[in-house]
Enzyme design. Structure first.
Site, PDB file in Angstrom:
ATOM      1  N   SER A 189      63.018 -42.788  48.324  1.00  0.00           N
ATOM      2  CA  SER A 189      61.626 -43.086  48.698  1.00  0.00           C
ATOM      3  C   SER A 189      61.099 -44.324  47.971  1.00  0.00           C
ATOM      4  O   SER A 189      60.095 -44.906  48.370  1.00  0.00           O
ATOM      5  CB  SER A 189      60.727 -41.875  48.404  1.00  0.00           C
ATOM      6  OG  SER A 189      60.507 -41.772  47.006  1.00  0.00           O
ATOM      7  N   SER A 206      66.607 -43.318  35.522  1.00  0.00           N
ATOM      8  CA  SER A 206      66.499 -41.932  36.004  1.00  0.00           C
ATOM      9  C   SER A 206      67.864 -41.246  36.001  1.00  0.00           C
ATOM     10  O   SER A 206      68.872 -41.850  36.380  1.00  0.00           O
ATOM     11  CB  SER A 206      65.952 -41.907  37.439  1.00  0.00           C
ATOM     12  OG  SER A 206      64.747 -42.611  37.504  1.00  0.00           O
ATOM     13  N   PRO A 242      70.697 -38.173  37.014  1.00  0.00           N
ATOM     14  CA  PRO A 242      71.871 -38.577  36.241  1.00  0.00           C
ATOM     15  C   PRO A 242      72.167 -40.054  36.522  1.00  0.00           C
ATOM     16  O   PRO A 242      72.474 -40.435  37.648  1.00  0.00           O
ATOM     17  CB  PRO A 242      72.988 -37.675  36.757  1.00  0.00           C
ATOM     18  CG  PRO A 242      72.525 -37.224  38.113  1.00  0.00           C
ATOM     19  CD  PRO A 242      71.053 -37.316  38.167  1.00  0.00           C
ATOM     20  N   VAL A 243      72.036 -40.875  35.484  1.00  0.00           N
ATOM     21  CA  VAL A 243      71.878 -42.310  35.672  1.00  0.00           C
ATOM     22  C   VAL A 243      73.083 -42.984  36.343  1.00  0.00           C
ATOM     23  O   VAL A 243      72.907 -43.912  37.137  1.00  0.00           O
ATOM     24  CB  VAL A 243      71.497 -42.989  34.331  1.00  0.00           C
ATOM     25  CG1 VAL A 243      72.623 -42.943  33.327  1.00  0.00           C
ATOM     26  CG2 VAL A 243      71.036 -44.404  34.559  1.00  0.00           C
ATOM     27  N   ARG A 296      73.285 -43.994  19.468  1.00  0.00           N
ATOM     28  CA  ARG A 296      73.336 -42.708  18.743  1.00  0.00           C
ATOM     29  C   ARG A 296      74.645 -42.594  17.967  1.00  0.00           C
ATOM     30  O   ARG A 296      74.668 -42.163  16.804  1.00  0.00           O
ATOM     31  CB  ARG A 296      73.203 -41.554  19.742  1.00  0.00           C
ATOM     32  CG  ARG A 296      71.800 -41.475  20.315  1.00  0.00           C
ATOM     33  CD  ARG A 296      71.677 -40.528  21.479  1.00  0.00           C
ATOM     34  NE  ARG A 296      70.294 -40.527  21.971  1.00  0.00           N
ATOM     35  CZ  ARG A 296      69.905 -40.082  23.153  1.00  0.00           C
ATOM     36  NH1 ARG A 296      70.791 -39.599  24.004  1.00  0.00           N
ATOM     37  NH2 ARG A 296      68.646 -40.123  23.504  1.00  0.00           N
ATOM     38  N   HIS A 301      76.949 -40.742  31.192  1.00  0.00           N
ATOM     39  CA  HIS A 301      75.847 -40.553  30.240  1.00  0.00           C
ATOM     40  C   HIS A 301      75.547 -39.056  30.299  1.00  0.00           C
ATOM     41  O   HIS A 301      74.717 -38.602  31.074  1.00  0.00           O
ATOM     42  CB  HIS A 301      74.619 -41.386  30.647  1.00  0.00           C
ATOM     43  CG  HIS A 301      73.367 -40.946  29.936  1.00  0.00           C
ATOM     44  ND1 HIS A 301      73.224 -40.982  28.568  1.00  0.00           N
ATOM     45  CD2 HIS A 301      72.197 -40.426  30.400  1.00  0.00           C
ATOM     46  CE1 HIS A 301      72.035 -40.522  28.230  1.00  0.00           C
ATOM     47  NE2 HIS A 301      71.393 -40.155  29.330  1.00  0.00           N
TER      48      HIS A 301
END
Ligand code: NAD
Length: 316
Positions: free
Chosen positions: A104, A122, A124-125, A154, A179
């Site tokens: 959309s 966004s 699951p990237v 991280r 990710h």
């Protein structure tokens, strides 16, 4: 001659989107930020709030709520619209809703005549990056998922703690693949001051018994540990997304682990997954193909097969 103003649009002005806008004005990355959200009042509120911070920033940025029709001459669009996972859900569980939301968004953006870069956040990237590549029809170098960029930060933080506080920027380390839980670390390519990390731990009594699998699990799970404490994460990912945009706008050619399309690299085809890439004025300028050990390649491919399984649920 008219000067071209650099414009970034952010679609989804929730916690991650507004943090991206704040990171942009802090770092003087562009002249205009367009804030777009299905909740137009939210986008307006965030735009006003951030505008009031500009007074105390080193550089002027115009921040305003906007509509998709205004995206024609935007240089980069960050998509952070989505439904963050609820307690007990994984990022992959949000795929169906995220895919619908992205459709959309991307259709009206492309109708506007947009021809810039998409930076996908966004979840699951990795799959969302692939979906936006398909929906937009833009070349693969212009569609970049944040991928394991934040996981790599991280990982470096965890390694820094193990290495008595050595600056994370002095550690060459990254994770690859999804990710998410199945990501992996190519330990044979992790180094400090040019010295392979595996060699370092062998020579150091304090590090010799370090559990590498535990570090990978901690890297993948620390996002959830933050989630349990504050309900979500946004500063780290916003900084990573803006790091990618800066590398494009300033043609830094910085190597960043992002979600990029593979076409033969690592023996993989037709998948967006976390890999180290050279990011410059053309977006993903090169996927770096490191020489993995057999075991590392198995782990990387296993992570990609998790992504493929989920891709198939939305028809890919
Ligand atoms: P949030 O709920 O605070 O914000 C989401 C925003 O999206 C809301 O303002 C909502 O109105 C908007 N939105 C929803 N549907 C829309 C649509 N159809 N069109 C336009 N806008 C729409 O959520 P958040 O914490 O900012 O997280 C956003 C996304 O980012 C989630 O998918 C989350 O999983 C993801 N995320 C990714 C990473 C990463 O490392 N890649 C890290 C953190 C969060």
């Amino acid at each position: 001659m008219t000067m071209k103003l650099r414009k970034v649009a952010i679609v989804g002005t929730g916690l991650v989107g507004s943090s991206c806008a704040f990171s942009l004005i802090n770092q003087c990355v562009c002249e205009e930020i367009l804030m777009i959200d299905i909740n137009e009042e939210r986008a307006k509120g965030e735009a006003w709030d951030i505008t009031h911070a500009v007074e105390y920033m080193p550089y002027k940025t115009k921040v305003y709520s906007a509509k998709y029709e205004e995206c024609k001459d935007v240089d980069a669009i960050i998509i952070t619209a989505g439904a963050p996972p609820k307690l007990g859900q994984t990022r992959l569980d949000t795929l169906g809703i995220s895919a619908k939301i992205c459709r959309s968004i991307v259709e009206p953006i492309m109708e506007s005549g947009f021809n810039g870069f998409f930076i996908l956040v966004s979840n699951p990237v990795d799959i969302i990056a692939y979906h936006v590549w398909k929906l937009s029809g833009l070349p693969k170098n212009k569609i970049i998922g944040t991928g394991t960029s934040v996981d790599s930060a991280r990982l470096k933080t965890i390694l820094s703690e193990k290495l008595e506080g050595i600056d994370t920027k002095s550690i060459q380390a990254f994770s690859m693949g999804e990710h998410g839980d199945s990501q992996m670390v190519p330990w044979s390519h992790i180094s400090v001051a040019g010295e392979p990390f595996l060699k370092m731990i062998d020579k150091n009594d304090k590090l010799r018994n370090i559990n590498l699998d535990e570090i990978v699990t901690k890297t993948a799970k620390v996002g959830w540990e933050i989630y349990e404490r504050k309900g979500t994460t946004y500063y780290g990912i916003a900084a990573a997304a803006i790091g990618i945009i800066k590398s494009i706008f300033h043609d830094e050619k910085r190597i960043i682990p992002v979600s990029a399309m593979l076409n033969g690299e690592y023996g993989e085809e037709n998948i967006y997954t976390g890999v180290p890439c050279i990011i410059g004025k053309n977006g993903v300028e090169k996927v770096i193909e490191i020489e993995m050990t057999e075991d590392e390649l198995v782990r990387f491919k296993r992570s990609n097969s998790v992504l493929r399984e989920y891709m198939s649920t939305i028809g890919y």
